[in-house]
Structure formats: C-alpha cells, structure tokens
Design a protein around this motif. Structure first.
Motif, PDB file in Angstrom:
ATOM      1  N   ALA A   1       1.216  29.636 -15.387  1.00 28.40           N
ATOM      2  CA  ALA A   1       2.617  30.028 -15.355  1.00 28.40           C
ATOM      3  C   ALA A   1       2.735  31.534 -15.587  1.00 28.40           C
ATOM      4  O   ALA A   1       1.818  32.162 -16.115  1.00 28.40           O
ATOM      5  CB  ALA A   1       3.397  29.261 -16.420  1.00 28.40           C
TER       6      ALA A   1
ATOM      7  N   GLN B   1       1.220  25.633 -11.737  1.00 23.75           N
ATOM      8  CA  GLN B   1       2.456  25.226 -12.436  1.00 23.75           C
ATOM      9  C   GLN B   1       3.620  26.077 -11.940  1.00 23.75           C
ATOM     10  O   GLN B   1       4.711  25.570 -11.703  1.00 23.75           O
ATOM     11  CB  GLN B   1       2.279  25.373 -13.958  1.00 23.75           C
TER      12      GLN B   1
ATOM     13  N   TYR C   1       4.539  28.470  -8.720  1.00 21.77           N
ATOM     14  CA  TYR C   1       4.014  28.541  -7.350  1.00 21.77           C
ATOM     15  C   TYR C   1       4.852  29.406  -6.438  1.00 21.77           C
ATOM     16  O   TYR C   1       4.393  29.830  -5.392  1.00 21.77           O
ATOM     17  CB  TYR C   1       3.929  27.111  -6.781  1.00 21.77           C
ATOM     18  N   ASP C   2       6.133  29.675  -6.789  1.00 25.52           N
ATOM     19  CA  ASP C   2       6.975  30.513  -5.932  1.00 25.52           C
ATOM     20  C   ASP C   2       6.391  31.910  -5.814  1.00 25.52           C
ATOM     21  O   ASP C   2       5.754  32.398  -6.747  1.00 25.52           O
ATOM     22  CB  ASP C   2       8.360  30.697  -6.585  1.00 25.52           C
TER      23      ASP C   2
ATOM     24  N   GLN D   1       3.251  16.573 -15.297  1.00 27.78           N
ATOM     25  CA  GLN D   1       2.653  17.896 -15.061  1.00 27.78           C
ATOM     26  C   GLN D   1       1.345  18.045 -15.854  1.00 27.78           C
ATOM     27  O   GLN D   1       0.319  18.457 -15.313  1.00 27.78           O
ATOM     28  CB  GLN D   1       3.668  18.970 -15.474  1.00 27.78           C
TER      29      GLN D   1
ATOM     30  N   VAL E   1       1.848  27.062 -22.409  1.00 25.85           N
ATOM     31  CA  VAL E   1       2.508  26.267 -21.368  1.00 25.85           C
ATOM     32  C   VAL E   1       1.739  24.954 -21.157  1.00 25.85           C
ATOM     33  O   VAL E   1       0.651  24.761 -21.708  1.00 25.85           O
ATOM     34  CB  VAL E   1       2.668  27.071 -20.054  1.00 25.85           C
ATOM     35  N   ASN E   2       2.298  24.060 -20.350  1.00 25.70           N
ATOM     36  CA  ASN E   2       1.662  22.754 -20.173  1.00 25.70           C
ATOM     37  C   ASN E   2       0.247  22.886 -19.603  1.00 25.70           C
ATOM     38  O   ASN E   2      -0.641  22.101 -19.941  1.00 25.70           O
ATOM     39  CB  ASN E   2       2.525  21.876 -19.262  1.00 25.70           C
TER      40      ASN E   2
ATOM     41  N   PRO F   1       8.870  22.290 -26.476  1.00 21.84           N
ATOM     42  CA  PRO F   1       7.622  21.825 -25.854  1.00 21.84           C
ATOM     43  C   PRO F   1       6.469  22.796 -26.098  1.00 21.84           C
ATOM     44  O   PRO F   1       5.318  22.375 -26.272  1.00 21.84           O
ATOM     45  CB  PRO F   1       7.955  21.747 -24.359  1.00 21.84           C
TER      46      PRO F   1
ATOM     47  N   ASN G   1       2.525  22.323 -27.546  1.00 19.24           N
ATOM     48  CA  ASN G   1       1.369  22.849 -26.805  1.00 19.24           C
ATOM     49  C   ASN G   1       0.531  23.797 -27.666  1.00 19.24           C
ATOM     50  O   ASN G   1      -0.698  23.770 -27.621  1.00 19.24           O
ATOM     51  CB  ASN G   1       1.833  23.582 -25.540  1.00 19.24           C
TER      52      ASN G   1
ATOM     53  N   HIS H   1      15.858  30.841 -20.125  1.00 19.07           N
ATOM     54  CA  HIS H   1      15.288  29.704 -19.412  1.00 19.07           C
ATOM     55  C   HIS H   1      14.852  28.560 -20.317  1.00 19.07           C
ATOM     56  O   HIS H   1      14.374  27.549 -19.837  1.00 19.07           O
ATOM     57  CB  HIS H   1      14.099  30.150 -18.559  1.00 19.07           C
TER      58      HIS H   1
ATOM     59  N   PRO I   1      14.249  30.000 -12.012  1.00 19.32           N
ATOM     60  CA  PRO I   1      14.620  28.840 -11.178  1.00 19.32           C
ATOM     61  C   PRO I   1      15.204  27.668 -11.967  1.00 19.32           C
ATOM     62  O   PRO I   1      16.137  27.008 -11.504  1.00 19.32           O
ATOM     63  CB  PRO I   1      13.302  28.446 -10.506  1.00 19.32           C
TER      64      PRO I   1
HETATM   65  C1  UD1 Z   1       7.340  27.257 -18.287  1.00 17.23           C
HETATM   66  C2  UD1 Z   1       6.797  27.081 -19.691  1.00 17.23           C
HETATM   67  C3  UD1 Z   1       7.490  28.031 -20.646  1.00 17.23           C
HETATM   68  C4  UD1 Z   1       7.398  29.444 -20.167  1.00 17.23           C
HETATM   69  C5  UD1 Z   1       7.929  29.533 -18.745  1.00 17.23           C
HETATM   70  C6  UD1 Z   1       7.811  30.924 -18.194  1.00 17.23           C
HETATM   71  C7  UD1 Z   1       6.017  24.814 -20.252  1.00 17.23           C
HETATM   72  C8  UD1 Z   1       6.313  23.614 -21.045  1.00 17.23           C
HETATM   73  N1  UD1 Z   1       6.998  25.726 -20.190  1.00 17.23           N
HETATM   74  O1  UD1 Z   1       8.692  26.874 -18.310  1.00 17.23           O
HETATM   75  O2  UD1 Z   1       6.886  27.934 -21.912  1.00 17.23           O
HETATM   76  O3  UD1 Z   1       8.160  30.276 -21.010  1.00 17.23           O
HETATM   77  O4  UD1 Z   1       7.187  28.627 -17.918  1.00 17.23           O
HETATM   78  O5  UD1 Z   1       8.534  31.065 -17.021  1.00 17.23           O
HETATM   79  O6  UD1 Z   1       4.937  24.935 -19.725  1.00 17.23           O
HETATM   80  N2  UD1 Z   1      10.283  26.249 -10.547  1.00 17.23           N
HETATM   81  C9  UD1 Z   1      10.390  26.873  -9.316  1.00 17.23           C
HETATM   82  N3  UD1 Z   1       9.359  27.666  -8.907  1.00 17.23           N
HETATM   83  C10 UD1 Z   1       8.244  27.864  -9.641  1.00 17.23           C
HETATM   84  C11 UD1 Z   1       8.148  27.233 -10.896  1.00 17.23           C
HETATM   85  C12 UD1 Z   1       9.168  26.442 -11.336  1.00 17.23           C
HETATM   86  O7  UD1 Z   1      11.372  26.728  -8.625  1.00 17.23           O
HETATM   87  O8  UD1 Z   1       7.350  28.614  -9.195  1.00 17.23           O
HETATM   88  C13 UD1 Z   1      11.415  25.425 -11.027  1.00 17.23           C
HETATM   89  C14 UD1 Z   1      11.261  23.962 -10.787  1.00 17.23           C
HETATM   90  O9  UD1 Z   1      12.493  23.450 -10.445  1.00 17.23           O
HETATM   91  C15 UD1 Z   1      10.860  23.412 -12.153  1.00 17.23           C
HETATM   92  C16 UD1 Z   1      11.542  24.358 -13.097  1.00 17.23           C
HETATM   93  O10 UD1 Z   1      11.547  25.620 -12.425  1.00 17.23           O
HETATM   94  O11 UD1 Z   1      11.240  22.090 -12.292  1.00 17.23           O
HETATM   95  C17 UD1 Z   1      10.849  24.491 -14.422  1.00 17.23           C
HETATM   96  O12 UD1 Z   1       9.470  24.866 -14.257  1.00 17.23           O
HETATM   97  P1  UD1 Z   1       8.372  24.416 -15.350  1.00 17.23           P
HETATM   98  O13 UD1 Z   1       7.045  24.933 -14.950  1.00 17.23           O
HETATM   99  O14 UD1 Z   1       8.504  22.959 -15.612  1.00 17.23           O
HETATM  100  O15 UD1 Z   1       8.817  25.087 -16.685  1.00 17.23           O
HETATM  101  P2  UD1 Z   1       9.474  26.494 -16.985  1.00 17.23           P
HETATM  102  O16 UD1 Z   1      10.878  26.262 -17.345  1.00 17.23           O
HETATM  103  O17 UD1 Z   1       9.168  27.494 -15.907  1.00 17.23           O
END
Ligand code: UD1
Length: 367
Positions: A9, A38, A40-41, A71, A97-98, A129, A133, A205, A238
């Motif tokens: 991430a 995790q 990817y954008d 995840q 992060v996860n 969360p 972790n 976020h 996002p």
């Molecule tokens: C994750 C981390 C957080 C960190 C953050 C940094 C965990 C539990 N959380 O949170 O600690 O501060 O990253 O940004 O690991 N999405 C996109 N494009 C992407 C990635 C995510 O559109 O490239 C959207 C998706 O709808 C997704 C949502 O963002 O469901 C959340 O992404 P996720 O990786 O689950 O957690 P973050 O909120 O990004």
C-alpha cells in the motif's frame, strides 16, 4: 542469498525505498521485491513508485481490495507461494497495513525470519485495523526496527527482548529528505490555484472518520466552514471518495473546497511543504509535517506517533468535527527541533543490521 521485501500500500513504498536502495549499495543480498497489489491504481501505486524511483517489483500478487479477512487471506496464500519459490533468508515488511500482517504471518509459519520496519508504534486503540496489524506483526518479527523512543518502550512493555529491538530512526524521512528540494521547487500549490502558506491541505481516509455516514456528514460541514476562512485543498482517497458520493463532493466543491484526486509522492510532498496547515487522519503525514516544519492537526482520538506532538509540529484534535474550527493557518516556517535519528540515514542503519545479523546467523550455523 535472497532477501524478500514486501510492499503493498501507498505508505509502504515510501518506507521501503530507502532500505532497498541502501542494501543495493551494499550488494549484500539478492533482493526480491514483492508488491501485493493491495493498492493498484495509477494514483495510489504507479505514480508513487515512479516518484520514488522505486525498482520495478519482481513479483506482483494482484490482491486488490476486499474485506479484511479476504484481503489478508489472499496475501497469505499468494505470499506462501513466493516463499516456496524464493527460499529467502529473511522477509522485510513495513508499517501496519493488511499486506504487512499477511506476509509476516506466512513467513513466520515457514520459519523464515521477519524484519519489521516501523515496529513498536501503538495507538492503544484496538478498534483500528492498523493497531491489530502492528501488534501481531511485531509479535511475529525477529528483528524490530523502531523510529522513536516510545516505540522501544512499547515493545519492552510487551516483553520483546532488547536484542531484537534496533532503534534505527525513520526511513520515511529518508525519502522525504531525498526529495524535499525537488518537491518544494515543483510549487504544486500554484497548479491548484492557491498561494504558498495560505491554504490548508486536508487528507482523510480512516474508516472511523469516513465509513460512518453521520461522522462524514459532520466533517463535510466543518470543511465547508473552514473553506469560508481560507482555501482548502483536499486530495480525496478512493475510500473517502466512494463514501462521499457525487453529492458529497459537489457540496464540498460548492463551498469552495478544491477536491482533487490523490497525488503522486512529489506533488503531495510539495503541497505539504507549502501549506499553512495540514489536517489529516494519516499516520505518515504527521511525521512528514514534523520534518518539514509545517503545522499539522491530527483529526483522530489518538496517535501512535506521540513524538510528533512532543518534538514536532503536530496537534491532536480528537475526532469531534466541531474541533476542526480550531484549525488556523500558521505563518511560520518552523525549524522543528530535529527528532533524533530522523536524519535521512535510517535506511542505511536498517541495511547494516540486516547484514550483520545475517553474518552472525551464518557464523553460528558454521559451528
Ligand atoms: C490502507 C491501510 C491503511 C493505510 C492506507 C493508506 C489497511 C488495513 N489499511 O487503507 O492503514 O493508511 O492504506 O492509503 O491495510 N482503492 C482504490 N484503488 C486502490 C486502492 C484502494 O480505488 O489502488 C479503494 C477500494 O475501493 C478499496 C478502498 O479504496 O475498497 C480501500 O482500500 P484498502 O486497501 O482496503 O484500504 P485503505 O483505506 O486504502
């Protein structure tokens, strides 16, 4: 001998880049970089990697988004395969992060030593969360790299023996120092149409702020209020954009908030460096503003980075949106009292420990 580095991430890239380049300079290991996917954008991943001149990852696991269980489980399964293929002598993970937890768990179960960059941070808020972790990753790790004295205290209090704790400083600040001049020269504020020092930069976020519709609505109202006092620039993560929906974003824009997409590393650093204040619920931003000498308001009930309160420029606001009214633009370029070991050389110290530790293990094995 192979060492595997894990990133997944956005913040991981910033923390790991200096470690990987320091090890590269020493030429000590064959380095394999695993990107779990995790994030990817282009905005959340590719652009940040490019700005950091991050080496192209060797393996991309395409985990993507999903519920926590899904995840983390996908990371666990996919990373186990990497371990079987690569047979590394150690796995290096960073942050909270996860992907961090999933890979640490897979490695520990395979009896492969785990090194954790940014160990020992605790918010003592088990509802986060990231706190789950952090605690579990530290428990699974053999080498714990800390960046602040309270992180060392936290680990000792949990029974981690001193021999495993290495107080090396902050690798995220290595990345910052390397790019600071370029970032300031970019003047990203001008591209958003605001004046240097005369705007607040906002990032939000955390699930606790953005997943609860009532809390989010009150935050929107508070940002509307702020935008009537000074320009507000809001690069929207996002997760937050999805929760705000079109109606929420429109409302902010009508109030004058400059809603933009997430930025690359250099543009975001540039916007931080020129801000009169930063409002955030991020972890890394509390550190970066402390190093830049920019006033930070942390919109959370707790911080796992108390050193940014005592030695830096950070103020903990709590999580009541009414408190956002306290935000002021600060007309100084503070020279923050330097936080010890946040000096741009933490990655080299991590590399040194990894190399020495491995040499020691080899020596024991030879006996
Ligand atoms: C994750 C981390 C957080 C960190 C953050 C940094 C965990 C539990 N959380 O949170 O600690 O501060 O990253 O940004 O690991 N999405 C996109 N494009 C992407 C990635 C995510 O559109 O490239 C959207 C998706 O709808 C997704 C949502 O963002 O469901 C959340 O992404 P996720 O990786 O689950 O957690 P973050 O909120 O990004």
């Amino acid at each position: 001998d192979t060492i595997v580095h894990v990133v997944g991430a956005r913040p991981n890239f910033v923390k790991m880049a200096p470690v990987i380049s320091a090890l590269e300079r020493r030429g000590a290991f064959r380095q394999v970089i695993v990107h779990t996917g995790q994030h990817y954008d282009a905005r959340m991943s590719d652009e940040i990697l490019a700005d950091l001149e991050f080496p192209v990852p060797d393996r991309f696991l395409k985990i993507g988004s999903g519920a926590h269980g899904e995840q983390t489980a996908k990371v666990l399964v996919a990373f186990e395969e990497v371990l079987r293929d690569e047979q590394p002598v150690a796995v290096v993970v960073a942050g909270d992060v996860n992907s961090t937890l999933g890979c640490a768990l897979a490695a520990a179960k395979h009896g492969i030593p785990v090194a954790h960059v940014e160990a020992g941070l605790r918010s003592f808020d088990w509802g986060m969360p990231e706190e789950v972790n952090r605690v579990l990753t530290d428990r699974l790790s053999d080498l714990l790299f800390t960046h602040s004295p309270e992180a060392v205290d936290n680990l000792r209090a949990e029974g981690v023996v001193d021999g495993r704790i290495h107080h090396v400083g902050n690798t995220m600040i290595d990345s910052l120092r390397r790019s600071e001049r370029t970032a300031r020269d970019r003047r990203a504020w001008a591209q958003v149409g605001v004046e240097r020092g005369e705007y607040a930069l906002v990032t939000l976020h955390r699930p606790s702020n953005v997943d609860d519709p009532q809390q989010l609505m009150r935050i929107v109202e508070a940002l509307d209020g702020l935008a009537h006092r000074f320009p507000v620039v809001f690069p929207i993560h996002p997760r937050t954009r999805a929760r705000l929906g079109e109606a929420g974003v429109n409302r902010l824009e009508n109030a004058g908030v400059r809603c933009i997409d997430p930025l690359g590393y250099l543009d975001f650093l540039s916007l931080q460096s020129g801000a009169g204040a930063v409002v955030t619920d991020s972890g890394g931003v509390q550190e970066e503003t402390s190093a830049l000498g920019v006033r930070c308001y942390t919109f959370r009930p707790s911080t796992e980075r108390p050193i940014t309160l005592s030695h830096g420029t950070n103020i903990l606001l709590g999580d009541d949106p009414a408190s956002l009214a306290e935000v002021q633009l600060v007309d100084w370029e503070a020279t923050p009292s330097a936080i010890p070991l946040w000096d741009g050389h933490a990655g080299e110290r991590v590399a040194e420990v990894l190399i020495n530790n491995y040499a020691l293990t080899q020596a024991f094995a030879a006996h």
